[in-house]
Design a protein around this motif. Structure first.
Motif, PDB file in Angstrom:
ATOM      1  N   ALA B  82       1.271   4.741  10.331  1.00 10.66           N
ATOM      2  CA  ALA B  82       2.654   4.990  10.744  1.00 10.66           C
ATOM      3  C   ALA B  82       3.629   4.950   9.567  1.00 10.66           C
ATOM      4  O   ALA B  82       4.649   5.633   9.568  1.00 10.66           O
ATOM      5  CB  ALA B  82       3.076   3.949  11.782  1.00 10.66           C
ATOM      6  N   SER B  83       3.313   4.167   8.582  1.00  4.69           N
ATOM      7  CA  SER B  83       4.215   3.957   7.460  1.00  4.69           C
ATOM      8  C   SER B  83       4.040   5.041   6.398  1.00  4.69           C
ATOM      9  O   SER B  83       3.176   5.911   6.513  1.00  4.69           O
ATOM     10  CB  SER B  83       3.928   2.566   6.896  1.00  4.69           C
ATOM     11  OG  SER B  83       4.596   2.363   5.696  1.00  4.69           O
ATOM     12  N   HIS B  84       4.871   4.979   5.341  1.00  3.22           N
ATOM     13  CA  HIS B  84       4.745   5.924   4.231  1.00  3.22           C
ATOM     14  C   HIS B  84       3.648   5.497   3.266  1.00  3.22           C
ATOM     15  O   HIS B  84       3.384   6.169   2.282  1.00  3.22           O
ATOM     16  CB  HIS B  84       6.066   6.020   3.472  1.00  3.22           C
ATOM     17  CG  HIS B  84       6.493   4.708   2.885  1.00  3.22           C
ATOM     18  ND1 HIS B  84       7.004   3.687   3.659  1.00  3.22           N
ATOM     19  CD2 HIS B  84       6.453   4.234   1.622  1.00  3.22           C
ATOM     20  CE1 HIS B  84       7.268   2.647   2.884  1.00  3.22           C
ATOM     21  NE2 HIS B  84       6.940   2.946   1.648  1.00  3.22           N
ATOM     22  N   GLY B  88      -0.498  -2.076   4.568  1.00  2.40           N
ATOM     23  CA  GLY B  88       0.122  -3.052   5.473  1.00  2.40           C
ATOM     24  C   GLY B  88       0.621  -4.263   4.716  1.00  2.40           C
ATOM     25  O   GLY B  88       1.524  -4.171   3.886  1.00  2.40           O
ATOM     26  N   ARG B  89      -0.031  -5.403   4.968  1.00  4.08           N
ATOM     27  CA  ARG B  89       0.398  -6.660   4.355  1.00  4.08           C
ATOM     28  C   ARG B  89      -0.119  -6.860   2.928  1.00  4.08           C
ATOM     29  O   ARG B  89       0.135  -7.889   2.311  1.00  4.08           O
ATOM     30  CB  ARG B  89       0.001  -7.835   5.245  1.00  4.08           C
ATOM     31  CG  ARG B  89       0.968  -8.039   6.407  1.00  4.08           C
ATOM     32  CD  ARG B  89       0.438  -9.045   7.391  1.00  4.08           C
ATOM     33  NE  ARG B  89      -0.618  -8.474   8.202  1.00  4.08           N
ATOM     34  CZ  ARG B  89      -1.561  -9.171   8.808  1.00  4.08           C
ATOM     35  NH1 ARG B  89      -1.600 -10.467   8.668  1.00  4.08           N
ATOM     36  NH2 ARG B  89      -2.480  -8.566   9.547  1.00  4.08           N
ATOM     37  N   VAL B  90      -0.889  -5.911   2.429  1.00  5.16           N
ATOM     38  CA  VAL B  90      -1.166  -5.908   0.989  1.00  5.16           C
ATOM     39  C   VAL B  90      -0.132  -4.948   0.405  1.00  5.16           C
ATOM     40  O   VAL B  90      -0.245  -3.734   0.546  1.00  5.16           O
ATOM     41  CB  VAL B  90      -2.591  -5.424   0.675  1.00  5.16           C
ATOM     42  CG1 VAL B  90      -2.828  -5.443  -0.833  1.00  5.16           C
ATOM     43  CG2 VAL B  90      -3.614  -6.289   1.397  1.00  5.16           C
ATOM     44  N   VAL B 499      -6.756 -16.556   9.928  1.00 11.53           N
ATOM     45  CA  VAL B 499      -5.828 -15.435   9.751  1.00 11.53           C
ATOM     46  C   VAL B 499      -5.115 -15.483   8.404  1.00 11.53           C
ATOM     47  O   VAL B 499      -5.079 -16.506   7.737  1.00 11.53           O
ATOM     48  CB  VAL B 499      -4.783 -15.402  10.881  1.00 11.53           C
ATOM     49  CG1 VAL B 499      -5.433 -15.099  12.206  1.00 11.53           C
ATOM     50  CG2 VAL B 499      -4.011 -16.715  10.938  1.00 11.53           C
ATOM     51  N   ALA B 500      -4.551 -14.327   8.069  1.00 11.92           N
ATOM     52  CA  ALA B 500      -3.737 -14.145   6.860  1.00 11.92           C
ATOM     53  C   ALA B 500      -4.526 -14.289   5.564  1.00 11.92           C
ATOM     54  O   ALA B 500      -4.050 -14.841   4.579  1.00 11.92           O
ATOM     55  CB  ALA B 500      -2.498 -15.044   6.857  1.00 11.92           C
ATOM     56  N   TRP B 501      -5.738 -13.798   5.584  1.00  9.51           N
ATOM     57  CA  TRP B 501      -6.502 -13.624   4.348  1.00  9.51           C
ATOM     58  C   TRP B 501      -7.120 -12.232   4.364  1.00  9.51           C
ATOM     59  O   TRP B 501      -7.570 -11.755   5.407  1.00  9.51           O
ATOM     60  CB  TRP B 501      -7.603 -14.676   4.210  1.00  9.51           C
ATOM     61  CG  TRP B 501      -7.064 -16.048   3.921  1.00  9.51           C
ATOM     62  CD1 TRP B 501      -6.912 -17.060   4.823  1.00  9.51           C
ATOM     63  CD2 TRP B 501      -6.582 -16.551   2.666  1.00  9.51           C
ATOM     64  NE1 TRP B 501      -6.365 -18.162   4.197  1.00  9.51           N
ATOM     65  CE2 TRP B 501      -6.156 -17.874   2.881  1.00  9.51           C
ATOM     66  CE3 TRP B 501      -6.471 -16.003   1.379  1.00  9.51           C
ATOM     67  CZ2 TRP B 501      -5.625 -18.667   1.850  1.00  9.51           C
ATOM     68  CZ3 TRP B 501      -5.950 -16.795   0.368  1.00  9.51           C
ATOM     69  CH2 TRP B 501      -5.535 -18.115   0.607  1.00  9.51           C
TER      70      TRP B 501
HETATM   71  C1  LIG Z   1       3.395 -13.176   2.852  1.00 10.83           C
HETATM   72  C2  LIG Z   1       1.913 -12.962   2.935  1.00 10.83           C
HETATM   73  C3  LIG Z   1       1.064 -13.610   2.048  1.00 10.83           C
HETATM   74  C4  LIG Z   1      -0.303 -13.412   2.100  1.00 10.83           C
HETATM   75  N1  LIG Z   1      -1.076 -13.992   1.153  1.00 10.83           N
HETATM   76  C5  LIG Z   1      -2.392 -13.698   1.091  1.00 10.83           C
HETATM   77  C6  LIG Z   1      -3.177 -14.126  -0.022  1.00 10.83           C
HETATM   78  O1  LIG Z   1      -2.666 -14.772  -0.944  1.00 10.83           O
HETATM   79  N2  LIG Z   1      -4.494 -13.810  -0.038  1.00 10.83           N
HETATM   80  C7  LIG Z   1      -5.072 -13.066   0.943  1.00 10.83           C
HETATM   81  O2  LIG Z   1      -6.270 -12.789   0.872  1.00 10.83           O
HETATM   82  N3  LIG Z   1      -4.350 -12.626   2.006  1.00 10.83           N
HETATM   83  C8  LIG Z   1      -3.017 -12.913   2.086  1.00 10.83           C
HETATM   84  N4  LIG Z   1      -2.265 -12.417   3.122  1.00 10.83           N
HETATM   85  C9  LIG Z   1      -2.940 -11.794   4.273  1.00 10.83           C
HETATM   86  C10 LIG Z   1      -3.427 -10.353   4.079  1.00 10.83           C
HETATM   87  O3  LIG Z   1      -2.407  -9.577   3.525  1.00 10.83           O
HETATM   88  C11 LIG Z   1      -3.824  -9.807   5.456  1.00 10.83           C
HETATM   89  O4  LIG Z   1      -4.729 -10.672   6.079  1.00 10.83           O
HETATM   90  C12 LIG Z   1      -4.488  -8.427   5.414  1.00 10.83           C
HETATM   91  O5  LIG Z   1      -3.863  -7.572   4.502  1.00 10.83           O
HETATM   92  C13 LIG Z   1      -4.459  -7.839   6.818  1.00 10.83           C
HETATM   93  O6  LIG Z   1      -5.083  -6.574   6.874  1.00 10.83           O
HETATM   94  P1  LIG Z   1      -5.261  -5.834   8.260  1.00 10.83           P
HETATM   95  O7  LIG Z   1      -6.429  -4.932   8.093  1.00 10.83           O
HETATM   96  O8  LIG Z   1      -5.285  -6.782   9.368  1.00 10.83           O
HETATM   97  O9  LIG Z   1      -4.020  -4.844   8.384  1.00 10.83           O
HETATM   98  P2  LIG Z   1      -2.438  -5.018   8.314  1.00 10.83           P
HETATM   99  O10 LIG Z   1      -2.074  -5.329   6.916  1.00 10.83           O
HETATM  100  O11 LIG Z   1      -1.951  -5.852   9.398  1.00 10.83           O
HETATM  101  O12 LIG Z   1      -2.026  -3.491   8.568  1.00 10.83           O
HETATM  102  C14 LIG Z   1      -1.721  -2.937   9.824  1.00 10.83           C
HETATM  103  C15 LIG Z   1      -1.369  -1.469   9.603  1.00 10.83           C
HETATM  104  O13 LIG Z   1      -1.099  -0.831  10.863  1.00 10.83           O
HETATM  105  C16 LIG Z   1      -0.041   0.099  10.666  1.00 10.83           C
HETATM  106  N5  LIG Z   1       0.566   0.434  11.963  1.00 10.83           N
HETATM  107  C17 LIG Z   1       1.365  -0.346  12.743  1.00 10.83           C
HETATM  108  N6  LIG Z   1       1.733   0.336  13.867  1.00 10.83           N
HETATM  109  C18 LIG Z   1       1.128   1.543  13.815  1.00 10.83           C
HETATM  110  C19 LIG Z   1       1.106   2.668  14.699  1.00 10.83           C
HETATM  111  N7  LIG Z   1       1.753   2.695  15.870  1.00 10.83           N
HETATM  112  N8  LIG Z   1       0.388   3.750  14.316  1.00 10.83           N
HETATM  113  C20 LIG Z   1      -0.303   3.748  13.134  1.00 10.83           C
HETATM  114  N9  LIG Z   1      -0.313   2.714  12.268  1.00 10.83           N
HETATM  115  C21 LIG Z   1       0.391   1.616  12.605  1.00 10.83           C
HETATM  116  C22 LIG Z   1       0.874  -0.653   9.711  1.00 10.83           C
HETATM  117  O14 LIG Z   1       1.798   0.196   9.086  1.00 10.83           O
HETATM  118  C23 LIG Z   1      -0.118  -1.290   8.750  1.00 10.83           C
HETATM  119  O15 LIG Z   1      -0.420  -0.442   7.662  1.00 10.83           O
HETATM  120  C24 LIG Z   1      -0.869 -12.583   3.095  1.00 10.83           C
HETATM  121  C25 LIG Z   1      -0.029 -11.925   3.989  1.00 10.83           C
HETATM  122  C26 LIG Z   1       1.350 -12.093   3.912  1.00 10.83           C
HETATM  123  C27 LIG Z   1       2.244 -11.335   4.860  1.00 10.83           C
END
Ligand SMILES: Cc1cc2nc3c(=O)[nH]c(=O)nc-3n(C[C@H](O)[C@H](O)[C@H](O)COP(=O)(O)OP(=O)(O)OC[C@H]3O[C@@H](n4cnc5c(N)ncnc54)[C@H](O)[C@@H]3O)c2cc1C
Lengths: 107, 525
Positions: B82-84, B88-90, B499-501
């Motif tokens: 959905a985003s540009h 996501g959280r990376v 979560v959050a890794w």
């Molecule tokens: C502040 C912070 C610090 C962190 N620190 C660490 C760290 O030090 N080390 C570590 O390993 N991890 C860390 N993390 C956690 C890590 O970033 C996440 O666990 C991981 O990136 C999650 O990946 P994911 O596959 O769940 O997708 P997400 O990153 O949750 O991505 C979800 C994607 O879905 C897309 N999306 C949403 N709605 C739609 C839609 N309707 N249609 C299409 N696409 C959509 C979004 O745009 C996004 O790209 C941190 C996170 C944060 C926020």
């Protein structure tokens, strides 16, 4: 970092004019409402009501009380809107058909 | 009125709460390290001449992992993001990048240089997150050490020593000294005689002595461990004055300071060189052509033999029919889509809450921390901005990017402020440690995950109680982990108990693909 064309949407688009159409991120597809964000249904909403609420949020008449967590979430969106974009949004929201927020399991 | 407790009374108190074994157990609970088996190559069935279509909803790390692995086995994958941007959280911000916060869209204006970046999301890789590390190796993502622990960084608390920043080394050395002295005293009074042999007791005493840097007789009179007041190289060093024990105890943050660099946040930590999103770039070098950007999924219809996806791109509604679907969209956003998921699945998605992490960064006009012997690491403050992170890289260059605030749990405080209020708050907080902070920093970025478009939050919260998961929560988790009709999988760190890794996001993708693989093998056998 070397940015290849397919690594991002094109930059012109990213840096383009302000995009007001964030509504569906919170209010769900076609404004059906999303329980997960506590955002109510917009589809099927009367244009005058929609306009009044957006103006209220923008003017700080709504979404400012510290205990109003949902309203506070909505307000920053509205503060950025101009009269023209409100008119534009009302037209956009008007194109969505009313749907039930709860999706029954159907196959 | 304050009642004082003597050291003896204090030791008795400790004893009364359960003695040393309870204390030991409390200590090991700090770690809570999940066990990661060494990364193993996924054993997935290669399709050969068969063809299967897969839709990946969201270009998060878990989605990209699926595209990469299934792509290798001949599945035809489409990633709808959905985003540009993917990741996501990376999320690494550099010169010109958009920070797409709803209601506070802004652009990063850091100087355009490789070391001038900020990891607004994931920033640290523990050295035992093996699957993530294996992908970094396989995808040629260069890694470097992340300096998290730096005893030269500061600890600042208005309640401590009149608010004067204290070097972490001075705080720790003195606390250890006094703790050691207390232990040594209690030993010599035969209090801990019973369970030990003579040799064990001797060794214990020696540990205590070196733990606290004690003098003969178990006295703590200060230490040169945290450096000298003056001299030490060409002239003899002069020992620093010790900080009185009572003074050290004025801060509520003491426990955190003593253990901040332990467990999953302890050294050695790694990071991707020049920005964590180089991991995303590594995946995109292989699967980048399969991504559709600004393609927002609006409907998911699971049928008996596949999944029908609807998405909006450039104002046009498209449909995509596939055999399987892997979905890493945050669950609280999936509930807003048009879908036909079973009721228990929806119930689980609705139950999950999201943490409200917040980070901010400044460009520093000069690397002022290096003039204070600080190279990398974290200053900890007892205020809302909480931390200053000094960059691990770019040493001795002209400028650098520092983290100005990090709040993983209570980020709504800053999230609810305007951009100007946020920045002012971080400057005021930082001035408590670096007096000229205001004139040294510029070009702020703030990343309020609770308002970031298409994320609206950070860590999925499955359990509402601190004491652990209820049976009902576990049931909901199990429900959401399993595919609908064997066709639709929810993935991401949100479908793990850790979560959050990034490692968790990858392991959830592996779990789902291994489940799919059983089904595909059965079907094609
Ligand atoms: C502040 C912070 C610090 C962190 N620190 C660490 C760290 O030090 N080390 C570590 O390993 N991890 C860390 N993390 C956690 C890590 O970033 C996440 O666990 C991981 O990136 C999650 O990946 P994911 O596959 O769940 O997708 P997400 O990153 O949750 O991505 C979800 C994607 O879905 C897309 N999306 C949403 N709605 C739609 C839609 N309707 N249609 C299409 N696409 C959509 C979004 O745009 C996004 O790209 C941190 C996170 C944060 C926020």
């Amino acid at each position: 970092m070397l940015i290849l064309p397919w690594m991002k949407a094109n930059a012109a688009e990213e840096n383009g004019s302000y995009d007001d159409r964030y509504c569906t991120t919170c209010h769900g597809a076609d404004g059906r409402g999303n329980y997960g964000v506590q955002a109510p249904r917009l589809a099927g909403m009367e244009p005058w009501y929609l306009q009044r609420q957006l103006e209220n949020f923008r003017a700080g008449l709504r979404g400012v009380h510290p205990s109003d967590i949902e309203g506070i979430a909505m307000r920053p969106m509205a503060t950025k809107l101009t009269d023209e974009s409100i008119a534009d949004i009302i037209e956009w929201v008007g194109s969505w058909d009313y749907v039930s927020t709860e999706n029954p399991y159907r196959r | 009125m304050t009642r004082f407790v003597t050291r003896r009374e204090f030791l008795n108190l400790v004893g009364a709460v359960g003695g040393s074994s309870a204390a030991l157990r409390a200590g090991s609970a700090l770690g809570l390290l999940p066990v990661t088996k060494t990364a193993k190559a996924l054993d997935l069935f290669a399709l050969g001449t068969n063809s299967k279509k897969v839709a990946i909803l969201g270009g998060g790390l878990s989605g990209l992992t699926v595209a990469y692995e299934l792509g290798k086995r001949g599945y035809e994958c489409t990633i709808l993001e959905a985003s540009h941007r993917c990741g996501g959280r990376v999320f690494t911000v550099r010169n010109g990048d958009l920070i797409d916060e709803i209601g506070n869209r802004h652009y990063c204006e850091f100087d355009d240089e490789p070391h001038m970046y900020f990891n607004g999301g994931a920033a640290r890789i523990p050295s035992f997150h093996n699957n993530l590390l294996a992908y970094c190796k396989e995808l040629d993502v260069e890694l470097e050490v992340f300096v998290g622990e730096n005893n030269n960084a500061y600890f600042q608390d208005d309640a401590l020593l009149g608010g004067k920043p204290v070097r972490i080394k001075d705080y720790k050395t003195n606390v250890r000294g006094f703790l050691g002295e207390m232990l040594a005293k209690s030993m010599s009074e035969q209090e801990m005689n019973e369970p030990f042999t003579e040799l064990e007791a001797e060794n214990l005493l020696s540990i205590i002595h070196s733990f606290g840097d004690l003098r003969e007789g178990g006295e703590y009179t200060g230490s040169s461990r945290s450096g000298y007041k003056t001299g030490g190289f060409t002239t003899h060093g002069v020992q620093k004055d010790l900080i009185e024990f009572r003074d050290l105890l004025k801060s509520r943050l003491g426990g955190r300071i003593m253990t901040a660099s332990e467990g999953e946040q302890g050294p050695p930590l790694l990071q991707a060189k020049d920005g964590m999103d180089n991991i995303i770039a590594g995946f995109l070098r292989v699967v980048g052509q399969e991504v559709k950007y600004r393609a927002m999924v609006s409907a998911i219809n699971v049928t008996n033999n596949g999944v029908e996806i609807t998405y909006d791109q450039d104002g046009v509604r498209h449909s995509l029919n596939v055999d399987y679907c892997f979905n890493c969209i945050p669950t609280h956003l999936i509930t807003g889509l048009d879908h036909n998921f079973p009721a228990d699945y929806v119930k689980a998605m609705k139950y999950v809450r999201r943490g409200d992490a917040y980070k901010a960064a400044f460009q520093a006009k000069e690397r002022f921390w290096e003039k204070e012997d600080i190279y990398g690491g974290i200053t900890r403050m007892n205020n809302r901005s909480s931390s200053i992170w000094y960059p691990s890289g770019g040493i001795h260059k002209n400028k650098g990017v520092i983290l100005a605030a990090y709040n993983f749990q209570g980020g709504l405080y800053h999230t609810n402020m305007t951009q100007e209020e946020r920045i002012e708050s971080h400057i005021k907080d930082g001035e408590r440690v670096h007096p000229n902070y205001r004139s040294l920093v510029e070009k702020p970025v703030t990343i309020a995950w609770h308002r970031m478009n298409h994320m609206l939050g950070c860590a999925a919260r499955w359990n509402r109680s601190r004491s652990g998961w209820t049976a009902e929560e576990q049931l909901m988790f199990d429900t959401l982990q399993k595919p609908v009709n064997g066709r639709h999988y929810v993935v991401g760190d949100q479908i793990t108990v850790h979560v959050a890794w990034m490692e968790s996001a990858i392991q959830s993708a592996h779990w789902a693909m291994e489940d799919l693989d059983k089904r595909v093998r059965a079907e094609l056998a």
